[in-house]
Design a protein around this motif. Structure first.
Motif, PDB file in Angstrom:
ATOM      1  N   SER A  15      -6.288  -5.333  -5.289  1.00 38.07           N
ATOM      2  CA  SER A  15      -5.874  -4.025  -4.785  1.00 38.07           C
ATOM      3  C   SER A  15      -4.722  -4.135  -3.802  1.00 38.07           C
ATOM      4  O   SER A  15      -3.768  -3.350  -3.832  1.00 38.07           O
ATOM      5  N   LYS A  16      -4.790  -5.129  -2.927  1.00 39.90           N
ATOM      6  CA  LYS A  16      -3.752  -5.296  -1.909  1.00 39.90           C
ATOM      7  C   LYS A  16      -2.439  -5.807  -2.498  1.00 39.90           C
ATOM      8  O   LYS A  16      -1.360  -5.487  -2.003  1.00 39.90           O
ATOM      9  N   ALA A  17      -2.522  -6.597  -3.562  1.00 37.53           N
ATOM     10  CA  ALA A  17      -1.316  -7.195  -4.133  1.00 37.53           C
ATOM     11  C   ALA A  17      -0.531  -6.228  -5.007  1.00 37.53           C
ATOM     12  O   ALA A  17       0.680  -6.397  -5.179  1.00 37.53           O
ATOM     13  N   PHE A  18      -1.199  -5.232  -5.562  1.00 34.69           N
ATOM     14  CA  PHE A  18      -0.522  -4.280  -6.432  1.00 34.69           C
ATOM     15  C   PHE A  18      -0.116  -3.056  -5.619  1.00 34.69           C
ATOM     16  O   PHE A  18      -0.950  -2.409  -4.986  1.00 34.69           O
ATOM     17  N   ASP A  19       1.172  -2.730  -5.687  1.00 35.10           N
ATOM     18  CA  ASP A  19       1.666  -1.579  -4.941  1.00 35.10           C
ATOM     19  C   ASP A  19       1.068  -0.283  -5.462  1.00 35.10           C
ATOM     20  O   ASP A  19       0.912   0.683  -4.727  1.00 35.10           O
ATOM     21  N   MET A  20       0.779  -0.249  -6.754  1.00 33.20           N
ATOM     22  CA  MET A  20       0.259   0.975  -7.344  1.00 33.20           C
ATOM     23  C   MET A  20      -0.737   0.623  -8.434  1.00 33.20           C
ATOM     24  O   MET A  20      -0.438  -0.172  -9.314  1.00 33.20           O
ATOM     25  N   ILE A  21      -1.919   1.223  -8.363  1.00 34.74           N
ATOM     26  CA  ILE A  21      -2.914   1.072  -9.410  1.00 34.74           C
ATOM     27  C   ILE A  21      -2.722   2.225 -10.392  1.00 34.74           C
ATOM     28  O   ILE A  21      -2.633   3.382  -9.980  1.00 34.74           O
ATOM     29  N   GLY A  74      -7.113   3.352 -13.139  1.00 34.62           N
ATOM     30  CA  GLY A  74      -7.814   2.635 -12.094  1.00 34.62           C
ATOM     31  C   GLY A  74      -7.919   1.143 -12.275  1.00 34.62           C
ATOM     32  O   GLY A  74      -8.744   0.500 -11.630  1.00 34.62           O
ATOM     33  N   VAL A  75      -7.079   0.548 -13.124  1.00 30.32           N
ATOM     34  CA  VAL A  75      -7.129  -0.886 -13.384  1.00 30.32           C
ATOM     35  C   VAL A  75      -5.758  -1.505 -13.121  1.00 30.32           C
ATOM     36  O   VAL A  75      -4.763  -1.041 -13.669  1.00 30.32           O
ATOM     37  N   PRO A  76      -5.657  -2.555 -12.281  1.00 31.03           N
ATOM     38  CA  PRO A  76      -4.366  -3.226 -12.084  1.00 31.03           C
ATOM     39  C   PRO A  76      -3.839  -3.760 -13.410  1.00 31.03           C
ATOM     40  O   PRO A  76      -4.613  -4.221 -14.247  1.00 31.03           O
ATOM     41  N   GLN A  77      -2.523  -3.732 -13.562  1.00 31.59           N
ATOM     42  CA  GLN A  77      -1.924  -4.190 -14.812  1.00 31.59           C
ATOM     43  C   GLN A  77      -1.249  -5.538 -14.599  1.00 31.59           C
ATOM     44  O   GLN A  77      -0.103  -5.627 -14.159  1.00 31.59           O
ATOM     45  N   LEU A  78      -1.979  -6.608 -14.922  1.00 33.42           N
ATOM     46  CA  LEU A  78      -1.403  -7.944 -14.879  1.00 33.42           C
ATOM     47  C   LEU A  78      -0.297  -8.044 -15.931  1.00 33.42           C
ATOM     48  O   LEU A  78      -0.360  -7.406 -16.985  1.00 33.42           O
ATOM     49  N   ASP A  79       0.718  -8.860 -15.630  1.00 34.28           N
ATOM     50  CA  ASP A  79       1.823  -8.983 -16.573  1.00 34.28           C
ATOM     51  C   ASP A  79       1.498  -9.927 -17.723  1.00 34.28           C
ATOM     52  O   ASP A  79       1.904  -9.689 -18.869  1.00 34.28           O
TER      53      ASP A  79
END
Length: 245
Positions: free
Chosen positions: A125-131, A135-140
């Protein structure tokens, strides 16, 4: 093989690693150009270790923007970070300690914490500027392996984490190779921009055949063939001739 996504087959592992490395580098350069940062999740084990070393030693990959890369761990055993079975130990020794990645951008799973899954979700949550809205971070870019029982990450057959709706979860049970694990789950893995599955050697052929036969039926069977639940938007299987049969 009727595998979901695309399939890249190479005659040997060195040729396969070259293709896989080119994909990673392209993904990294695109991510940095578009968003200023590259988020990659790596798996442990003996199969990817020589690939990680190749990324550092082959001049073809010198453009990988390591200084702007965040490394995440797909899964981890509940052991200390200096344990011989620790995935982060291998990844640090083979890659991150020598690549110029800032230490605070290498995210070990806090597997010995009281709430390892929650703590790792907080790091995400802290590493991604925007979720995103879902509601799921998008890893590259995510690199997965596959066991002979068709598990991937630490999503083992008939284990509790298979039905988890969290990004990260703990996993244990009769079919989970001990010690207990902490793992990325389907929602997080399948949200990634690119997912690569690396399988090499004739020992993987039977498992790949099981996956292909299951997908031919038209639906995954995550209970017994967990890797059949990987359905990322850009999924590629990287196989050598021996694995592909």
């Amino acid at each position: 093989m009727n595998l979901q996504g695309s399939v890249h087959v190479a005659p040997d592992t060195e040729t396969l690693f070259e293709a896989l490395g080119e994909t990673l580098m392209s993904s990294a350069l695109d991510a940095v150009e578009q968003r200023g940062v590259f988020h990659a999740a790596l798996s442990g084990g003996g199969t990817p270790e020589p690939f990680y070393i190749r990324l550092l030693t082959d001049p073809k990959f010198r453009l990988i923007p390591w200084a702007k890369t965040h490394l995440w761990i797909v899964d981890e055993r509940c052991v200390p970070e200096d344990h011989e079975k620790s995935n982060i130990k291998m990844i640090r020794e083979a890659l991150s300690d020598h690549a110029g990645i800032p230490a605070d951008q290498v995210h070990a799973m806090p597997v010995l914490a009281d709430d390892p899954a929650g703590d790792y979700e907080d790091q995400l949550s802290k590493a991604f500027d925007m979720i995103p809205a879902d509601g799921v971070p998008q890893l590259d870019w995510v690199l997965l392996g596959m066991g002979g029982d068709c598990h991937t990450a630490s999503l083992f057959p008939e284990s509790p984490a298979l039905t988890s709706t969290r990004w990260i979860d703990t996993n244990d049970g009769e079919k989970v190779v001990p010690p207990p694990r902490v793992t990325m789950t389907y929602p997080l893995i399948n949200a990634a921009r690119e997912v690569a599955v690396l399988a090499v050697g004739s020992g993987k052929t039977a498992a790949l055949t099981r996956v292909a036969d299951q997908m031919a039926s038209g639906k995954p069977d995550i209970t017994h063939i967990p890797i059949s639940g990987i359905a990322g938007r850009n999924l590629t299987w990287y196989l050598d001739n021996a694995a592909a049969g």
